[in-house]
Design a protein around this motif. Structure first.
Motif, mmCIF file in Angstrom:
data_model
loop_
_atom_site.group_PDB
_atom_site.id
_atom_site.type_symbol
_atom_site.label_atom_id
_atom_site.label_comp_id
_atom_site.label_asym_id
_atom_site.label_seq_id
_atom_site.Cartn_x
_atom_site.Cartn_y
_atom_site.Cartn_z
ATOM 1 N N LEU A 24 0.831 -1.205 0.000
ATOM 2 C CA LEU A 24 0.000 0.000 0.000
ATOM 3 C C LEU A 24 0.864 1.253 0.000
ATOM 4 C CD1 LEU A 24 -2.692 -1.052 2.623
ATOM 5 C CD2 LEU A 24 -3.010 -0.851 0.140
ATOM 6 N N PHE A 25 1.933 1.224 0.765
ATOM 7 C CA PHE A 25 2.838 2.363 0.823
ATOM 8 C C PHE A 25 3.419 2.660 -0.550
ATOM 9 C CE2 PHE A 25 7.134 4.049 1.177
ATOM 10 C CZ PHE A 25 6.904 5.218 1.872
ATOM 11 N N PHE A 26 3.836 1.635 -1.255
ATOM 12 C CA PHE A 26 4.448 1.826 -2.564
ATOM 13 C C PHE A 26 3.489 2.543 -3.511
ATOM 14 C CE2 PHE A 26 5.534 0.206 -6.864
ATOM 15 C CZ PHE A 26 6.780 0.786 -6.980
ATOM 16 N N VAL A 27 2.228 2.112 -3.521
ATOM 17 C CA VAL A 27 1.222 2.739 -4.396
ATOM 18 C C VAL A 27 1.001 4.191 -3.993
ATOM 19 C CG1 VAL A 27 -1.209 2.684 -5.070
ATOM 20 C CG2 VAL A 27 0.081 0.552 -4.913
ATOM 21 N N ALA A 28 0.798 4.429 -2.698
ATOM 22 C CA ALA A 28 0.536 5.791 -2.225
ATOM 23 C C ALA A 28 1.764 6.678 -2.407
ATOM 24 C CB ALA A 28 0.115 5.757 -0.753
ATOM 25 N N TYR A 29 2.938 6.134 -2.181
ATOM 26 C CA TYR A 29 4.165 6.919 -2.308
ATOM 27 C C TYR A 29 4.398 7.363 -3.751
ATOM 28 C CZ TYR A 29 9.063 8.223 -1.797
ATOM 29 O OH TYR A 29 10.253 8.910 -1.795
ATOM 30 N N LYS A 30 4.183 6.438 -4.700
ATOM 31 C CA LYS A 30 4.346 6.807 -6.119
ATOM 32 C C LYS A 30 3.413 7.955 -6.484
ATOM 33 C CE LYS A 30 3.749 3.310 -8.752
ATOM 34 N NZ LYS A 30 3.688 2.176 -9.671
ATOM 35 N N LYS A 31 2.154 7.852 -6.055
ATOM 36 C CA LYS A 31 1.177 8.895 -6.368
ATOM 37 C C LYS A 31 1.550 10.202 -5.669
ATOM 38 C CE LYS A 31 -3.752 9.711 -6.720
ATOM 39 N NZ LYS A 31 -3.739 10.126 -8.103
ATOM 40 N N LEU A 60 -1.708 15.856 -2.282
ATOM 41 C CA LEU A 60 -1.681 16.005 -0.825
ATOM 42 C C LEU A 60 -2.413 14.859 -0.121
ATOM 43 C CD1 LEU A 60 -2.150 19.858 -0.385
ATOM 44 C CD2 LEU A 60 -0.048 18.515 -0.286
ATOM 45 N N ALA A 61 -3.504 14.380 -0.704
ATOM 46 C CA ALA A 61 -4.221 13.252 -0.095
ATOM 47 C C ALA A 61 -3.343 12.001 -0.097
ATOM 48 C CB ALA A 61 -5.528 12.996 -0.837
ATOM 49 N N ALA A 62 -2.585 11.799 -1.158
ATOM 50 C CA ALA A 62 -1.687 10.646 -1.229
ATOM 51 C C ALA A 62 -0.546 10.794 -0.223
ATOM 52 C CB ALA A 62 -1.136 10.489 -2.643
ATOM 53 N N ILE A 63 -0.089 12.038 -0.030
ATOM 54 C CA ILE A 63 0.960 12.274 0.968
ATOM 55 C C ILE A 63 0.424 11.928 2.362
ATOM 56 C CG2 ILE A 63 2.349 14.059 2.101
ATOM 57 C CD1 ILE A 63 2.536 15.415 -0.686
ATOM 58 N N ASP A 64 -0.795 12.403 2.655
ATOM 59 C CA ASP A 64 -1.400 12.072 3.952
ATOM 60 C C ASP A 64 -1.555 10.562 4.120
ATOM 61 O OD1 ASP A 64 -1.544 14.703 4.697
ATOM 62 O OD2 ASP A 64 -3.649 14.948 4.095
ATOM 63 N N ARG A 65 -2.007 9.904 3.067
ATOM 64 C CA ARG A 65 -2.177 8.451 3.124
ATOM 65 C C ARG A 65 -0.838 7.766 3.334
ATOM 66 N NH1 ARG A 65 -6.659 5.824 1.385
ATOM 67 N NH2 ARG A 65 -7.452 7.665 2.415
ATOM 68 N N THR A 66 0.201 8.240 2.665
ATOM 69 C CA THR A 66 1.543 7.684 2.812
ATOM 70 C C THR A 66 2.010 7.811 4.261
ATOM 71 O OG1 THR A 66 2.074 8.250 0.531
ATOM 72 C CG2 THR A 66 3.925 7.814 1.993
ATOM 73 N N LEU A 67 1.791 8.974 4.852
ATOM 74 C CA LEU A 67 2.190 9.188 6.239
ATOM 75 C C LEU A 67 1.408 8.282 7.192
ATOM 76 C CD1 LEU A 67 2.607 13.068 6.260
ATOM 77 C CD2 LEU A 67 4.419 11.332 6.426
#
Length: 178
Positions: free
Chosen positions: A107-114, A121-128
């Motif tokens: 999940l991190f890999f997908v969110a981090y790429k985005k 910003l939503a993907a950054i929040d999700r990554t965090l």
């Protein structure tokens, strides 16, 4: 007395399981021991329990174990069986923790790429959030230091209190009494 064969190990495992079941049901140690004894004269069901307590003495036509020895054997069985179950649970937890870490990595890999590619910003929040969850799961965060202090940061005053006073304090802080 060598290592028991497969059938004997299975019978011992069954005896231990039966001992735990009886103990969970609230049966006292001596009753458990007598129910699971090998010698029919000791066994409360008057049958030879396979691989029961005192089985070696029974096979050699010796006197049955004392009540104290029977109780000791039953207690040892329950402790051993519970330790084995705890070890199995710990192994299962470790496997599950590793599986969850792998899922979080994906999940991190997908969110981090985005987050990096699109600067979303939503993907950054999700990554965090994924990073925080992973750190909690694996115990990576430093422990938080907690310190209790009295008024104005002074020392706590420890006093002797009665049960009634404790009940009154609990009632003040927990009106539902839960």
């Amino acid at each position: 007395m060598g290592r028991p064969d497969r059938a004997a190990r299975a019978a011992i495992a069954r005896r231990r399981s039966d001992a735990i079941d009886l103990r969970l049901a609230g049966v006292d140690w001596l009753t458990i021991a007598r129910k699971l004894a090998a010698d029919p004269t000791v066994n409360s069901d008057c049958i030879a329990y396979p691989q029961g307590y005192g089985v070696e003495r029974y096979r050699k036509n010796q006197d049955p174990p004392t009540n104290e020895a029977l109780i000791h054997a039953a207690c040892r069985d329950v402790r051993t069986a519970l330790a084995d179950r705890r070890a199995e649970l710990n192994d299962d937890v470790d496997e599950l923790r590793a599986l969850e870490a792998d899922r979080l990595d994906r999940l991190f890999f997908v969110a981090y790429k985005k987050a990096v590619r699109d600067q979303d910003l939503a993907a950054i929040d999700r990554t965090l959030r994924i990073m925080e969850r992973r750190a909690r799961l694996l115990g990576l965060d430093m422990p938080v230091r907690t310190e209790l202090s009295g008024p104005d940061g002074g020392p706590l005053q420890v006093e002797n209190v009665t049960v009634d006073e404790l009940d009154a304090l609990i009632a003040l802080t927990d009106p539902d009494g839960v």
